[in-house]
Design a protein around this motif. Structure first.
Motif, PDB file in Angstrom:
ATOM      1  N   LEU A 191     -42.457  93.610  52.409  1.00 35.67           N
ATOM      2  CA  LEU A 191     -41.573  92.744  51.620  1.00 35.67           C
ATOM      3  C   LEU A 191     -42.287  92.172  50.403  1.00 35.67           C
ATOM      4  O   LEU A 191     -41.679  92.019  49.334  1.00 35.67           O
ATOM      5  CB  LEU A 191     -41.040  91.590  52.478  1.00 35.67           C
ATOM      6  CG  LEU A 191     -39.789  91.825  53.316  1.00 35.67           C
ATOM      7  CD1 LEU A 191     -39.326  90.510  53.936  1.00 35.67           C
ATOM      8  CD2 LEU A 191     -38.661  92.448  52.493  1.00 35.67           C
ATOM      9  N   VAL A 192     -43.558  91.843  50.548  1.00 39.35           N
ATOM     10  CA  VAL A 192     -44.310  91.296  49.410  1.00 39.35           C
ATOM     11  C   VAL A 192     -44.418  92.338  48.298  1.00 39.35           C
ATOM     12  O   VAL A 192     -44.248  92.018  47.109  1.00 39.35           O
ATOM     13  CB  VAL A 192     -45.699  90.802  49.861  1.00 39.35           C
ATOM     14  CG1 VAL A 192     -46.580  90.477  48.661  1.00 39.35           C
ATOM     15  CG2 VAL A 192     -45.552  89.569  50.752  1.00 39.35           C
ATOM     16  N   GLU A 193     -44.683  93.588  48.649  1.00 41.73           N
ATOM     17  CA  GLU A 193     -44.743  94.641  47.644  1.00 41.73           C
ATOM     18  C   GLU A 193     -43.369  94.919  47.049  1.00 41.73           C
ATOM     19  O   GLU A 193     -43.241  95.161  45.837  1.00 41.73           O
ATOM     20  CB  GLU A 193     -45.324  95.922  48.254  1.00 41.73           C
ATOM     21  CG  GLU A 193     -46.805  95.828  48.572  1.00 41.73           C
ATOM     22  CD  GLU A 193     -47.634  95.460  47.342  1.00 41.73           C
ATOM     23  OE1 GLU A 193     -47.452  96.113  46.294  1.00 41.73           O
ATOM     24  OE2 GLU A 193     -48.444  94.516  47.431  1.00 41.73           O
ATOM     25  N   TRP A 194     -42.330  94.885  47.901  1.00 44.00           N
ATOM     26  CA  TRP A 194     -40.953  95.035  47.394  1.00 44.00           C
ATOM     27  C   TRP A 194     -40.629  93.919  46.414  1.00 44.00           C
ATOM     28  O   TRP A 194     -40.031  94.161  45.362  1.00 44.00           O
ATOM     29  CB  TRP A 194     -39.958  95.015  48.553  1.00 44.00           C
ATOM     30  CG  TRP A 194     -38.550  94.767  48.107  1.00 44.00           C
ATOM     31  CD1 TRP A 194     -37.672  95.681  47.599  1.00 44.00           C
ATOM     32  CD2 TRP A 194     -37.859  93.508  48.092  1.00 44.00           C
ATOM     33  NE1 TRP A 194     -36.480  95.069  47.277  1.00 44.00           N
ATOM     34  CE2 TRP A 194     -36.575  93.732  47.568  1.00 44.00           C
ATOM     35  CE3 TRP A 194     -38.212  92.209  48.469  1.00 44.00           C
ATOM     36  CZ2 TRP A 194     -35.629  92.721  47.415  1.00 44.00           C
ATOM     37  CZ3 TRP A 194     -37.280  91.189  48.323  1.00 44.00           C
ATOM     38  CH2 TRP A 194     -36.008  91.453  47.797  1.00 44.00           C
ATOM     39  N   GLU A 195     -41.020  92.681  46.738  1.00 43.72           N
ATOM     40  CA  GLU A 195     -40.761  91.542  45.869  1.00 43.72           C
ATOM     41  C   GLU A 195     -41.337  91.775  44.474  1.00 43.72           C
ATOM     42  O   GLU A 195     -40.676  91.503  43.457  1.00 43.72           O
ATOM     43  CB  GLU A 195     -41.366  90.274  46.479  1.00 43.72           C
ATOM     44  CG  GLU A 195     -41.238  89.043  45.591  1.00 43.72           C
ATOM     45  CD  GLU A 195     -42.122  87.909  46.043  1.00 43.72           C
ATOM     46  OE1 GLU A 195     -41.757  86.752  45.808  1.00 43.72           O
ATOM     47  OE2 GLU A 195     -43.200  88.175  46.614  1.00 43.72           O
ATOM     48  N   LYS A 196     -42.557  92.298  44.397  1.00 41.70           N
ATOM     49  CA  LYS A 196     -43.200  92.552  43.101  1.00 41.70           C
ATOM     50  C   LYS A 196     -42.387  93.570  42.301  1.00 41.70           C
ATOM     51  O   LYS A 196     -42.171  93.391  41.094  1.00 41.70           O
ATOM     52  CB  LYS A 196     -44.616  93.059  43.310  1.00 41.70           C
ATOM     53  CG  LYS A 196     -45.563  92.039  43.918  1.00 41.70           C
ATOM     54  CD  LYS A 196     -46.921  92.667  44.212  1.00 41.70           C
ATOM     55  CE  LYS A 196     -47.852  91.699  44.914  1.00 41.70           C
ATOM     56  NZ  LYS A 196     -49.139  92.345  45.297  1.00 41.70           N
ATOM     57  N   ARG A 197     -41.969  94.645  42.962  1.00 40.81           N
ATOM     58  CA  ARG A 197     -41.172  95.662  42.264  1.00 40.81           C
ATOM     59  C   ARG A 197     -39.833  95.090  41.819  1.00 40.81           C
ATOM     60  O   ARG A 197     -39.381  95.344  40.694  1.00 40.81           O
ATOM     61  CB  ARG A 197     -40.946  96.871  43.185  1.00 40.81           C
ATOM     62  CG  ARG A 197     -42.168  97.725  43.425  1.00 40.81           C
ATOM     63  CD  ARG A 197     -41.828  99.003  44.164  1.00 40.81           C
ATOM     64  NE  ARG A 197     -41.397  98.735  45.529  1.00 40.81           N
ATOM     65  CZ  ARG A 197     -42.211  98.646  46.575  1.00 40.81           C
ATOM     66  NH1 ARG A 197     -43.514  98.805  46.423  1.00 40.81           N
ATOM     67  NH2 ARG A 197     -41.741  98.418  47.779  1.00 40.81           N
ATOM     68  N   PHE A 198     -39.204  94.326  42.686  1.00 39.42           N
ATOM     69  CA  PHE A 198     -37.882  93.791  42.363  1.00 39.42           C
ATOM     70  C   PHE A 198     -37.944  92.814  41.190  1.00 39.42           C
ATOM     71  O   PHE A 198     -37.124  92.882  40.266  1.00 39.42           O
ATOM     72  CB  PHE A 198     -37.277  93.101  43.592  1.00 39.42           C
ATOM     73  CG  PHE A 198     -35.866  92.650  43.384  1.00 39.42           C
ATOM     74  CD1 PHE A 198     -34.810  93.535  43.571  1.00 39.42           C
ATOM     75  CD2 PHE A 198     -35.577  91.363  42.974  1.00 39.42           C
ATOM     76  CE1 PHE A 198     -33.501  93.138  43.357  1.00 39.42           C
ATOM     77  CE2 PHE A 198     -34.281  90.950  42.758  1.00 39.42           C
ATOM     78  CZ  PHE A 198     -33.242  91.846  42.952  1.00 39.42           C
ATOM     79  N   LEU A 199     -38.909  91.916  41.214  1.00 43.01           N
ATOM     80  CA  LEU A 199     -39.019  90.921  40.142  1.00 43.01           C
ATOM     81  C   LEU A 199     -39.380  91.555  38.803  1.00 43.01           C
ATOM     82  O   LEU A 199     -39.132  90.954  37.748  1.00 43.01           O
ATOM     83  CB  LEU A 199     -40.041  89.853  40.520  1.00 43.01           C
ATOM     84  CG  LEU A 199     -39.656  88.936  41.679  1.00 43.01           C
ATOM     85  CD1 LEU A 199     -40.786  87.973  41.998  1.00 43.01           C
ATOM     86  CD2 LEU A 199     -38.368  88.162  41.378  1.00 43.01           C
ATOM     87  N   ALA A 200     -39.940  92.758  38.828  1.00 44.88           N
ATOM     88  CA  ALA A 200     -40.269  93.462  37.585  1.00 44.88           C
ATOM     89  C   ALA A 200     -39.065  94.182  36.985  1.00 44.88           C
ATOM     90  O   ALA A 200     -39.113  94.619  35.829  1.00 44.88           O
ATOM     91  CB  ALA A 200     -41.389  94.473  37.839  1.00 44.88           C
ATOM     92  N   ALA A 201     -37.969  94.294  37.747  1.00 46.86           N
ATOM     93  CA  ALA A 201     -36.777  94.998  37.267  1.00 46.86           C
ATOM     94  C   ALA A 201     -36.032  94.163  36.231  1.00 46.86           C
ATOM     95  O   ALA A 201     -35.996  92.927  36.309  1.00 46.86           O
ATOM     96  CB  ALA A 201     -35.853  95.317  38.439  1.00 46.86           C
TER      97      ALA A 201
END
Length: 232
Positions: A191-201
């Motif tokens: 989830l932490v890695e997903w969060e980084k990708r999502f916030l970069a969108a």
């Protein structure tokens, strides 16, 4: 962006409104955003959602669509083929996505609002532990739904991504106020890695309020004004 006769009634801090804005951005649909005061409801809101009198409300021509998850599905079906799909392709995958979206709605918001409203350290510790349990369950959901790809929706942002993603800056604001780490990379590395990708969108950058804004908003709210039911 695709030209559409769309208006969105919302409140800037509401995660329910934020997720609709993110999906409209992700789909490339143009719309007029109309901010609402949920504590002093406008005639426009009362006209277009007389039943629940809540935001978000998507107005599409002469149609009113209420409740954020229903709006996401409407966007998917009405503009299918424009931009990435909102829901997964198969009936089973759609059922699983709806299940986890309902879990997020039932559990997550109330848990971290409970942290902010806790009157004692003991109650706050209980709510923090409860939030960790919820996020750990969502860690497992991400592993299953993503099938090793970058998002809940696979290669692109979809239904579960914006449902959970709409809470990310709220979670960070709750972390600041409580002093607790909620999204913990030792317990929820996926989830932490997903969060980084999502916030970069781009859709997240354009739609999410800043952590500073939400922290200030949360600190200014009196306990009696946590009207969760007014904004979903």
């Amino acid at each position: 962006m695709a030209e559409c006769d769309l208006k969105l009634l919302g409140m800037w801090a509401s995660p329910f409104v934020i997720r609709v804005r993110m999906m409209l951005e992700e789909k490339g649909l143009s719309y007029e955003y109309i901010e609402q005061d949920v504590f002093n409801k406008s005639e426009l809101l009362l006209k277009h959602n007389p039943t629940y009198q809540k935001v978000p409300v998507l107005i599409h021509g002469d149609r009113d669509i209420c409740e954020s998850l229903a709006i996401l599905e409407y966007i998917d079906e009405n503009w299918f083929g424009i931009g990435p799909p909102v829901l997964p392709a198969t009936p089973y995958e759609r059922a699983i996505a709806r299940f986890w979206a309902a879990y997020i709605e039932d559990k997550l918001l109330l848990s971290f609002i409970g942290i902010l409203r806790a009157a004692t350290e003991e109650v706050k510790a209980e709510k923090i532990a409860e939030t960790h349990t919820i996020l750990e369950m969502l860690e497992g959901a991400f592993k299953k739904c993503s099938a090793g790809k970058g998002f809940f929706g696979g290669d692109s942002i979809g239904y579960l991504d914006v449902t959970l993603g709409s809470y990310l800056t709220w979670i960070k604001a709750a972390e600041r106020i409580s002093g607790a780490k909620l999204l913990d990379e030792t317990k929820m590395p996926l989830l932490v890695e997903w969060e980084k990708r999502f916030l970069a969108a781009d859709c997240a950058k354009k739609s999410l309020p800043s952590v500073d804004q939400l922290e200030k908003h949360a600190r200014n709210l009196q306990v009696t004004r946590w009207k969760v039911a007014s904004v979903n």
